[in-house]
Design a protein around this motif. Structure first.
Motif, PDB file in Angstrom:
ATOM      1  N   VAL A  14      12.185   1.005  -3.033  1.00 27.11           N
ATOM      2  CA  VAL A  14      13.194  -0.052  -3.107  1.00 27.11           C
ATOM      3  C   VAL A  14      13.903  -0.006  -4.456  1.00 27.11           C
ATOM      4  CG1 VAL A  14      13.616  -2.518  -2.870  1.00 27.11           C
ATOM      5  CG2 VAL A  14      11.726  -1.467  -1.646  1.00 27.11           C
ATOM      6  N   TYR A  15      15.247   0.000  -4.424  1.00 28.29           N
ATOM      7  CA  TYR A  15      16.076  -0.003  -5.637  1.00 28.29           C
ATOM      8  C   TYR A  15      16.865  -1.311  -5.676  1.00 28.29           C
ATOM      9  CZ  TYR A  15      15.181   5.032  -5.471  1.00 28.29           C
ATOM     10  OH  TYR A  15      14.595   6.265  -5.422  1.00 28.29           O
ATOM     11  N   SER A  16      16.848  -1.980  -6.823  1.00 27.34           N
ATOM     12  CA  SER A  16      17.660  -3.197  -6.962  1.00 27.34           C
ATOM     13  C   SER A  16      19.076  -2.795  -7.340  1.00 27.34           C
ATOM     14  CB  SER A  16      17.072  -4.114  -8.026  1.00 27.34           C
ATOM     15  OG  SER A  16      17.042  -3.468  -9.281  1.00 27.34           O
TER      16      SER A  16
ATOM     17  N   GLY B   2       0.816  -1.211   0.000  1.00 24.83           N
ATOM     18  CA  GLY B   2       0.000   0.000   0.000  1.00 24.83           C
ATOM     19  C   GLY B   2       0.844   1.254   0.000  1.00 24.83           C
ATOM     20  N   PHE B   3       2.097   1.166   0.545  1.00 26.77           N
ATOM     21  CA  PHE B   3       2.959   2.352   0.513  1.00 26.77           C
ATOM     22  C   PHE B   3       4.419   1.982   0.246  1.00 26.77           C
ATOM     23  CE2 PHE B   3       1.886   1.172   4.868  1.00 26.77           C
ATOM     24  CZ  PHE B   3       3.112   1.069   5.515  1.00 26.77           C
ATOM     25  N   ILE B   4       4.636   0.911  -0.542  1.00 22.04           N
ATOM     26  CA  ILE B   4       5.981   0.546  -0.973  1.00 22.04           C
ATOM     27  C   ILE B   4       6.047   0.615  -2.492  1.00 22.04           C
ATOM     28  CG2 ILE B   4       5.425  -1.932  -0.951  1.00 22.04           C
ATOM     29  CD1 ILE B   4       8.394  -2.387  -0.134  1.00 22.04           C
ATOM     30  N   TYR B   5       7.145   1.185  -3.030  1.00 19.98           N
ATOM     31  CA  TYR B   5       7.243   1.476  -4.460  1.00 19.98           C
ATOM     32  C   TYR B   5       8.553   0.934  -5.043  1.00 19.98           C
ATOM     33  CZ  TYR B   5       3.465   4.767  -3.514  1.00 19.98           C
ATOM     34  OH  TYR B   5       2.277   5.333  -3.137  1.00 19.98           O
ATOM     35  N   CYS B   6       8.493   0.640  -6.337  1.00 20.87           N
ATOM     36  CA  CYS B   6       9.688   0.248  -7.079  1.00 20.87           C
ATOM     37  C   CYS B   6      10.479   1.513  -7.428  1.00 20.87           C
ATOM     38  CB  CYS B   6       9.303  -0.516  -8.340  1.00 20.87           C
ATOM     39  SG  CYS B   6      10.702  -0.873  -9.438  1.00 20.87           S
ATOM     40  N   GLY B   7      11.762   1.554  -7.050  1.00 22.47           N
ATOM     41  CA  GLY B   7      12.574   2.730  -7.334  1.00 22.47           C
ATOM     42  C   GLY B   7      12.949   2.869  -8.788  1.00 22.47           C
ATOM     43  N   SER B   8      12.815   1.806  -9.562  1.00 19.67           N
ATOM     44  CA  SER B   8      13.198   1.843 -10.976  1.00 19.67           C
ATOM     45  C   SER B   8      12.103   2.409 -11.867  1.00 19.67           C
ATOM     46  CB  SER B   8      13.569   0.428 -11.457  1.00 19.67           C
ATOM     47  OG  SER B   8      14.652  -0.090 -10.719  1.00 19.67           O
TER      48      SER B   8
ATOM     49  N   GLY C 156       8.745   3.304 -10.458  1.00 22.07           N
ATOM     50  CA  GLY C 156       7.806   4.135  -9.698  1.00 22.07           C
ATOM     51  C   GLY C 156       6.482   3.488  -9.377  1.00 22.07           C
ATOM     52  N   SER C 157       6.244   2.275  -9.850  1.00 14.65           N
ATOM     53  CA  SER C 157       4.951   1.637  -9.582  1.00 14.65           C
ATOM     54  C   SER C 157       4.936   1.039  -8.181  1.00 14.65           C
ATOM     55  CB  SER C 157       4.678   0.537 -10.611  1.00 14.65           C
ATOM     56  OG  SER C 157       5.604  -0.523 -10.465  1.00 14.65           O
ATOM     57  N   LYS C 158       3.731   0.835  -7.666  1.00 10.44           N
ATOM     58  CA  LYS C 158       3.605   0.219  -6.352  1.00 10.44           C
ATOM     59  C   LYS C 158       3.985  -1.254  -6.411  1.00 10.44           C
ATOM     60  CE  LYS C 158       0.205   2.967  -3.815  1.00 10.44           C
ATOM     61  NZ  LYS C 158      -1.108   2.954  -3.153  1.00 10.44           N
ATOM     62  N   LEU C 159       4.548  -1.735  -5.314  1.00 11.01           N
ATOM     63  CA  LEU C 159       4.805  -3.165  -5.196  1.00 11.01           C
ATOM     64  C   LEU C 159       3.587  -3.800  -4.534  1.00 11.01           C
ATOM     65  CD1 LEU C 159       8.530  -3.296  -3.994  1.00 11.01           C
ATOM     66  CD2 LEU C 159       7.636  -3.192  -6.318  1.00 11.01           C
TER      67      LEU C 159
ATOM     68  N   ARG D  44       4.517  -3.603 -12.869  1.00  5.02           N
ATOM     69  CA  ARG D  44       4.947  -3.268 -14.236  1.00  5.02           C
ATOM     70  C   ARG D  44       5.987  -4.244 -14.753  1.00  5.02           C
ATOM     71  NH1 ARG D  44       5.449   3.379 -14.150  1.00  5.02           N
ATOM     72  NH2 ARG D  44       3.218   3.786 -13.862  1.00  5.02           N
ATOM     73  N   LYS D  45       6.895  -4.650 -13.892  1.00  6.16           N
ATOM     74  CA  LYS D  45       7.948  -5.583 -14.306  1.00  6.16           C
ATOM     75  C   LYS D  45       7.350  -6.928 -14.692  1.00  6.16           C
ATOM     76  CE  LYS D  45      12.336  -6.990 -14.548  1.00  6.16           C
ATOM     77  NZ  LYS D  45      13.357  -6.386 -15.402  1.00  6.16           N
ATOM     78  N   THR D  46       6.445  -7.440 -13.882  1.00  7.28           N
ATOM     79  CA  THR D  46       5.876  -8.752 -14.132  1.00  7.28           C
ATOM     80  C   THR D  46       4.876  -8.751 -15.284  1.00  7.28           C
ATOM     81  OG1 THR D  46       4.229  -8.331 -12.400  1.00  7.28           O
ATOM     82  CG2 THR D  46       6.210  -9.556 -11.782  1.00  7.28           C
ATOM     83  N   SER D  47       4.200  -7.602 -15.513  1.00 10.02           N
ATOM     84  CA  SER D  47       3.231  -7.534 -16.617  1.00 10.02           C
ATOM     85  C   SER D  47       3.903  -7.344 -17.962  1.00 10.02           C
ATOM     86  CB  SER D  47       2.238  -6.396 -16.381  1.00 10.02           C
ATOM     87  OG  SER D  47       2.893  -5.140 -16.435  1.00 10.02           O
ATOM     88  N   GLY D  48       5.118  -6.779 -17.941  1.00  4.45           N
ATOM     89  CA  GLY D  48       5.852  -6.577 -19.199  1.00  4.45           C
ATOM     90  C   GLY D  48       5.360  -5.407 -20.009  1.00  4.45           C
TER      91      GLY D  48
END
Length: 574
Positions: free
Chosen positions: A527-529, A324-330, A332-335, A363-367
């Motif tokens: 979060v940034y990988s 609900g309040f964690i985001y992908c740093g690459s 910007g979408s919510k995790l 976004r990563k998993t949907s492609g």
């Protein structure tokens, strides 16, 4: 002798009056009988308005009146006959101007019921006509408002308006007898149900549960509603937004539109001016917090514009702490919450399967969008290091005394807001006085004894009414702002009192409660990988109330931008 060409106008205000044997038919019959008594008249055709209010609809908005005006200019008739003069309209000045325009075109206007012609050619007749239309307008306004106003006054005065008592309450004798000699009932707390009400609000506030999950919880724990076998989300949701539980009687939750009722925004509800202490089950600050939590899940366009919903998670169902309040740093979408299945075979040949929760980049998993980050993050990569940083910060805030600084801030904001409210009230009083003067000038204008024409007066009245409406809206916004400042101040004061216990509460709380507490502290986790590494970098952005709190704690000379940099906590997971 050439006969006068007559057209008739019939109008009923509500759809319930539209009936083959109803009000329209009655008006038509009366007009036809009146025409039959005058040999010099010849009926041509009629106009009919069904379900049209002559009070709420202006002349310009009524198509039939515009058609009548057009036909009058084209000299299609000589006489306009109505059942009663108020069938033309119930807006005094506006209706008189319409009638005057027809009269100047040579049209006679008659009433079948009053059996007379409406004559505006002499001042006395004009004044009498104005009084008639003013009375009609007043009666319409009073009729439409009388019942609502009675309910409003009863609510404001804290009187129960009848009906089945809300869950958590019962009816008892008030000791008061009404005009009909009937003993009036009043509300009292139902001790058998009050604990269930408190439980429902606790589940909503501290566990972040919505109506459906609360109903399910109550049903699973064998808690029965007053009627029926099971709770449902509609009943729970109604209870969670009902101000009765903070002691305020309420009316005006719905409005009639035609034959149907529609729900009204809570901003328009009428609440009793003071809470009734004997009816309070939920303290007002708790009730208000529940509204914030629940409305944080409401689509943005339906939210109340004076409340801040950003600090609450959209849901607490997920077993993961930061959903609900964690985001992908690459990208910007919510995790979101995802699941990873593991399958392995032991030496004895048995196959084992296990699934576990993970944070997943949608976004990563949907492609659909390029994202250079990871698809999933395991909870231990994020939750443990973030909680370590949060605990460290909470430990530094235990012994702070900010009472003087809080007092200074409250005076700045609240005094400024109070000044604005006072100015707006003075503006409203001035315009109300001016509007009263304008209305007193209307009869003089009708008699030709005023320097102002009816058209100019009508325009001035409208202009002043518009200014009043604008001032009332600004006053409402200013009052909301004042309440918001008070709420924010209360939050900071409460924060100071409760911060020393947050770590203890966090450590022992179940996941739902932990998420609610964290949502008050954290605005977002990003979060940034790290390329080529199995670990990740994490940024924690604290919410604005915590930043303000830390600004006070960190020193009065620090600039907000410096503070913002300080309050993004960075942690590498190794």
């Amino acid at each position: 002798m050439e006969k006068k060409r007559v057209v008739c106008l019939y109008r009923v205000s509500t759809k319930m009056q539209v009936d083959p044997t109803g009000d329209i038919s009655m008006q038509e019959k009366a007009c036809r009988e009146f025409i039959a008594q005058r040999p010099d008249w010849e009926f041509l055709y009629d106009y009919s308005e069904k379900g049209i209010s002559g009070f709420t609809k202006s002349v310009d908005e009524r198509e039939i009146l515009q058609k009548i005006k057009e036909d009058a200019y084209n000299k299609k008739f000589d006489v306009l006959l109505v059942f009663m003069f108020d069938r033309i309209g119930r807006r005094e000045i506006e209706t008189l101007l319409f009638v005057e325009e027809l009269t100047k075109l040579g049209i006679e206007i008659w009433s079948a019921q009053e059996k007379e012609q409406l004559d505006l050619m002499n001042p006395e007749a004009r004044l009498i006509s104005f009084i008639k239309y003013w009375k009609a307008g007043s009666e319409s306004s009073q009729t439409s408002m009388r019942v609502a106003e009675k309910h409003r006054q009863m609510t404001l005065e804290g009187l129960y308006r009848g009906g089945e008592p809300p869950y958590g309450y019962r009816l008892v004798d008030s000791g008061i007898v009404n005009k009909k000699g009937k003993l009036i009932k009043k509300l009292a707390i139902n001790e058998k149900e009050v604990e269930v009400v408190k439980l429902i609000y606790d589940l909503a506030l501290n566990y972040g549960m919505g109506g459906h999950r609360i109903a399910k919880y109550l049903n699973e724990h064998g808690i029965k509603p007053r009627k029926g076998d099971e709770w449902n989300s509609a009943v729970i949701n109604y209870m969670l937004r009902n101000p009765i539980y903070k002691g305020h009687l309420t009316s005006g939750k719905t409005k009639r539109k035609g034959s149907k009722h529609r729900r009204v925004s809570p901003k328009e509800w009428v609440l009793s001016e003071k809470p009734l202490e004997e009816l309070i089950i939920i303290p007002e600050d708790i009730w208000n917090q529940v509204q914030l939590v629940r409305n944080s899940r409401t689509p943005e366009k339906y939210r109340l514009d004076n409340l801040d919903y950003s600090q609450y998670p959209l849901q607490t169902k997920s077993p993961l702490l930061f959903t609900g309040f964690i985001y992908c740093g690459s990208c910007g979408s919510k995790l979101s919450t995802g699941y990873v299945k593991h399958e392995w075979t032991t030496k004895d040949g048995k196959t084992h399967k296990k699934s576990r929760n993970v944070y997943k980049c949608i976004r990563k998993t949907s492609g659909g969008t390029k994202c250079t980050g990871r698809s999933i993050y395991y909870p231990e990569m994020i939750e443990e290091p973030v909680m370590d940083e949060i605990y460290k910060y909470l430990d530094t805030l235990k012994d702070l005394d900010l009472s003087q600084e809080i007092d200074r801030i409250s005076k700045q904001n609240l005094q400024s807001s109070e000044k604005r409210i006072k100015e707006l009230k003075e503006t409203i009083a001035k315009n109300e006085k001016y509007l009263a003067v304008l209305k007193e000038e209307v009869p003089k204008s009708i008699l030709g004894e005023s320097q102002f024409s009816p058209e100019i007066l009508n325009e001035s009245i409208r202009d002043t009414a518009d200014k009043l409406e604008k001032a009332y809206k600004e006053l409402e916004e200013a009052q909301k702002e004042y309440e918001r400042y008070k709420l924010e101040l209360d939050d900071i004061i409460k924060m100071q009192k409760t911060v020393p216990y947050w770590r203890e509460e966090l450590e022992k709380a179940p996941t739902e409660v932990k998420k609610m507490i964290l949502s008050e502290i954290i605005d977002k986790v990003v979060v940034y990988s790290n390329k080529g590494e199995k670990n990740c970098s994490i940024e924690i952005e604290l919410n604005i109330e915590i930043e303000a709190f830390l600004r006070l704690a960190d020193g009065r000379n620090r600039e907000p931008n410096d503070l913002h940099e300080q309050n993004i906590l960075k942690r590498r997971n190794s």
